[in-house]
Write a protein that holds these residues in place. Sequence first.
Motif, PDB file in Angstrom:
ATOM      1  N   PHE A  61      59.520  34.294 -19.661  1.00  0.00           N
ATOM      2  CA  PHE A  61      59.418  35.112 -20.839  1.00  0.00           C
ATOM      3  C   PHE A  61      57.909  35.461 -21.140  1.00  0.00           C
ATOM      4  O   PHE A  61      57.272  34.270 -21.057  1.00  0.00           O
ATOM      5  N   THR A  65      57.796  37.702 -26.502  1.00  0.00           N
ATOM      6  CA  THR A  65      59.186  38.111 -26.578  1.00  0.00           C
ATOM      7  C   THR A  65      59.840  37.481 -27.399  1.00  0.00           C
ATOM      8  O   THR A  65      59.541  36.294 -27.856  1.00  0.00           O
ATOM      9  N   VAL A  88      56.769  32.471 -27.451  1.00  0.00           N
ATOM     10  CA  VAL A  88      58.107  33.459 -27.179  1.00  0.00           C
ATOM     11  C   VAL A  88      58.757  33.008 -28.893  1.00  0.00           C
ATOM     12  O   VAL A  88      58.934  31.618 -29.343  1.00  0.00           O
ATOM     13  N   ASN A 157      59.541  42.601 -20.291  1.00  0.00           N
ATOM     14  CA  ASN A 157      59.581  41.545 -19.228  1.00  0.00           C
ATOM     15  C   ASN A 157      59.836  42.035 -17.888  1.00  0.00           C
ATOM     16  O   ASN A 157      59.969  43.296 -17.584  1.00  0.00           O
TER      17      ASN A 157
END
Length: 206
Positions: A61, A65, A88, A157
């Motif tokens: 990730f 994210t 993240v 991503n």
Amino acid sequence: MNEILQYFPELTDNQREQLAQLDALYRDWNAKINVISRKDIDNLYQHHVLHSMAIARFIKFKPGTTVLDLGTGGGFPGIPLAIMFPEVRFRLIDGTGKKVRVAQEVATAIGLKNVECVHERGEDERGKFDFVVSRAVMPLPDLVKLVRKNVSAKNSNAVENGLIVLKGGDLKDEVKPFKHIVELNEINQWFNDEWFAEKYVIYLPL
């Protein structure tokens, strides 16, 4: 822990320390609130932590994210993934309040700053996320119906936003409605251990 370090030698000292603390914390909480079956607590690292971290083998990730862990129980796969990806944001939800409390207490005890744990059913979650992750909570078609509303349209991503699920066994019928887009990744391609035979990371772009 040794098995995890074998597969993830790049972990920082802080990540290693956070992972090492999970054993005592989950044993302590499991004695009060049964979040992991009593006979399985000795297999915490293999059956729960490492299993969760298979998702980190499928995708790295990007920082920033956002991830929703639906039906997190005591914090899987959300907590191991939050340790792996400190930049993240993770939202862990579950319909059972006492399980969410365990996840929150564990996250607080190990100093995770990128996790929020919420007592909530999936039907009631209105937020938008890059990915929804889950561990075998319901059949895939039902899960897709439930979480489609929560997947953001903007991709950032390497793979498109969508659903990433840990499941095992014969999945032919479950994946049939999505056969042109679903991706099944065998976990034992990453972790050389027979417990992971016939266990998969399923990815479905939404």
